[in-house]
Design a protein around this motif. Structure first.
Motif, short mmCIF file in Angstrom:
data_model
loop_
_atom_site.label_atom_id
_atom_site.label_comp_id
_atom_site.label_asym_id
_atom_site.label_seq_id
_atom_site.Cartn_x
_atom_site.Cartn_y
_atom_site.Cartn_z
N ARG A 129 -28.44 25.76 104.31
CA ARG A 129 -27.01 25.56 104.61
C ARG A 129 -26.33 24.80 103.48
N ILE A 130 -26.98 23.76 103.00
CA ILE A 130 -26.42 22.96 101.90
C ILE A 130 -26.32 23.81 100.63
N LEU A 131 -27.39 24.51 100.30
CA LEU A 131 -27.37 25.36 99.11
C LEU A 131 -26.35 26.50 99.24
N PHE A 132 -26.19 27.01 100.44
CA PHE A 132 -25.19 28.07 100.68
C PHE A 132 -23.80 27.56 100.33
N ARG A 133 -23.49 26.34 100.73
CA ARG A 133 -22.15 25.80 100.50
C ARG A 133 -21.87 25.55 99.03
N ILE A 134 -22.91 25.29 98.24
CA ILE A 134 -22.70 24.99 96.82
C ILE A 134 -23.18 26.13 95.92
N ARG A 135 -23.49 27.29 96.50
CA ARG A 135 -24.09 28.39 95.73
C ARG A 135 -23.23 28.87 94.57
N SER A 136 -21.93 28.71 94.65
CA SER A 136 -21.06 29.13 93.55
C SER A 136 -21.18 28.18 92.35
N GLN A 180 -11.70 43.48 95.45
CA GLN A 180 -11.19 42.26 96.09
C GLN A 180 -12.24 41.16 96.10
N SER A 181 -13.49 41.54 96.20
CA SER A 181 -14.54 40.54 96.28
C SER A 181 -15.13 40.14 94.93
N GLU A 182 -15.14 41.04 93.95
CA GLU A 182 -15.90 40.79 92.73
C GLU A 182 -15.09 40.26 91.57
N HIS A 183 -13.79 40.18 91.66
CA HIS A 183 -12.99 39.76 90.50
C HIS A 183 -13.36 38.36 90.01
N GLN A 184 -13.74 37.44 90.91
CA GLN A 184 -14.15 36.10 90.48
C GLN A 184 -15.40 36.15 89.60
N THR A 185 -16.35 36.97 90.00
CA THR A 185 -17.58 37.07 89.22
C THR A 185 -17.29 37.62 87.83
N TRP A 186 -16.38 38.58 87.74
CA TRP A 186 -16.03 39.13 86.42
C TRP A 186 -15.42 38.07 85.52
N VAL A 187 -14.62 37.19 86.09
CA VAL A 187 -14.05 36.09 85.31
C VAL A 187 -15.17 35.19 84.80
N HIS A 188 -16.11 34.83 85.68
CA HIS A 188 -17.21 33.95 85.29
C HIS A 188 -18.10 34.59 84.23
N LEU A 189 -18.43 35.87 84.43
CA LEU A 189 -19.26 36.56 83.44
C LEU A 189 -18.54 36.68 82.10
N SER A 190 -17.27 36.98 82.13
CA SER A 190 -16.48 37.09 80.89
C SER A 190 -16.44 35.76 80.16
N LEU A 191 -16.26 34.69 80.90
CA LEU A 191 -16.23 33.36 80.31
C LEU A 191 -17.58 33.02 79.67
N ALA A 192 -18.67 33.26 80.41
CA ALA A 192 -20.01 32.95 79.88
C ALA A 192 -20.32 33.78 78.64
N TRP A 193 -20.09 35.09 78.71
CA TRP A 193 -20.36 35.93 77.54
C TRP A 193 -19.42 35.57 76.40
N GLY A 194 -18.19 35.26 76.70
CA GLY A 194 -17.24 34.86 75.66
C GLY A 194 -17.70 33.63 74.92
N LEU A 195 -18.17 32.61 75.66
CA LEU A 195 -18.67 31.39 75.02
C LEU A 195 -19.90 31.66 74.16
N ILE A 196 -20.76 32.54 74.65
CA ILE A 196 -21.97 32.88 73.87
C ILE A 196 -21.57 33.59 72.58
N PHE A 197 -20.67 34.55 72.66
CA PHE A 197 -20.25 35.26 71.45
C PHE A 197 -19.48 34.35 70.50
N ILE A 198 -18.71 33.42 71.00
CA ILE A 198 -18.03 32.45 70.14
C ILE A 198 -19.06 31.60 69.41
N LYS A 199 -20.09 31.15 70.15
CA LYS A 199 -21.16 30.35 69.53
C LYS A 199 -21.84 31.16 68.44
N PHE A 200 -22.18 32.43 68.72
CA PHE A 200 -22.82 33.28 67.72
C PHE A 200 -21.91 33.47 66.52
#
Length: 192
Positions: A8-15, A169-189
């Motif tokens: 239950r605790i991990l579920f609430r903080i899973r994001s 409607q459900s996945e747009h948040q994940t796309w933002v997170h993935l774009s941010l993570a990949w963006g930071l990695i490519f900027i570092k590279f």
């Protein structure tokens, strides 16, 4: 019951659980074309599985306070596993962990997220068993928590059809997170 409470605790903080992982991976990542391609493939596979699953389950996946679905979904990837979203997440995290070029990081990431999701799934199943009773018990009997060969449902048993709007409607948040993570990695590279 301790497993359910921890779930239950991990579920609430899973994001938020992936945030430290992403920070470490971005710091440890090194430019290597082979691991970069492998990472892109694994994250694409993980995201494809999520997109497939979300087309069936939609907004129920974004519940943050407590677990619970409105219906039992047994179509699409839910014929093979009760938790395709978590499998997709693990594939994404393993993909990113490849960028570290460190075997121990890959093992640690895979093991950590698998354990986290095992606790979360125990909590979710506890809630779903209470909500749906016998219907959920039948679904559990005919499917696996993570991997199985499906018992193909008949047309009368199929619970939902894939819906593009429901997935978006459900996945747009994940796309933002993935774009941010990949963006930071490519900027570092790029800066190296």
């Amino acid at each position: 019951m301790i497993n359910v409470e921890l779930g239950r605790i991990l579920f609430r903080i899973r994001s938020f659980t992936p945030i430290p992982f992403y920070i470490v991976i971005i710091l440890l990542s090194t430019l290597n074309q082979i691991t970069l391609v492998a990472a892109l493939i694994l994250t694409a596979l993980g995201e494809s599985l999520r997109v497939w699953a979300l087309g069936y389950i939609g907004e129920d996946s974004r519940v943050t306070k407590s677990a619970g679905a409105q219906v039992i979904v047994i179509s699409g990837p839910y014929m093979w596993t009760r938790n395709p979203l978590y499998i997709g997440n693990i594939l994404i995290y393993l993909g990113f962990s490849l960028l570290s070029n460190e075997f121990w990081v890959i093992v640690l990431v895979g093991t950590s997220f698998f354990c986290i999701y095992c606790f979360i799934v125990q909590y979710e199943e506890f809630i779903l068993e209470k909500r749906f009773g016998y219907s959920y018990a039948v679904y559990q009997k005919n499917s696996s928590r993570f991997f199985s060969i499906p018992n193909r449902p008949t047309r009368a048993q199929a619970s939902a059809h894939w819906n593009f709007k429901r997935m978006i409607q459900s996945e747009h948040q994940t796309w933002v997170h993935l774009s941010l993570a990949w963006g930071l990695i490519f900027i570092k590279f790029y800066l190296e």
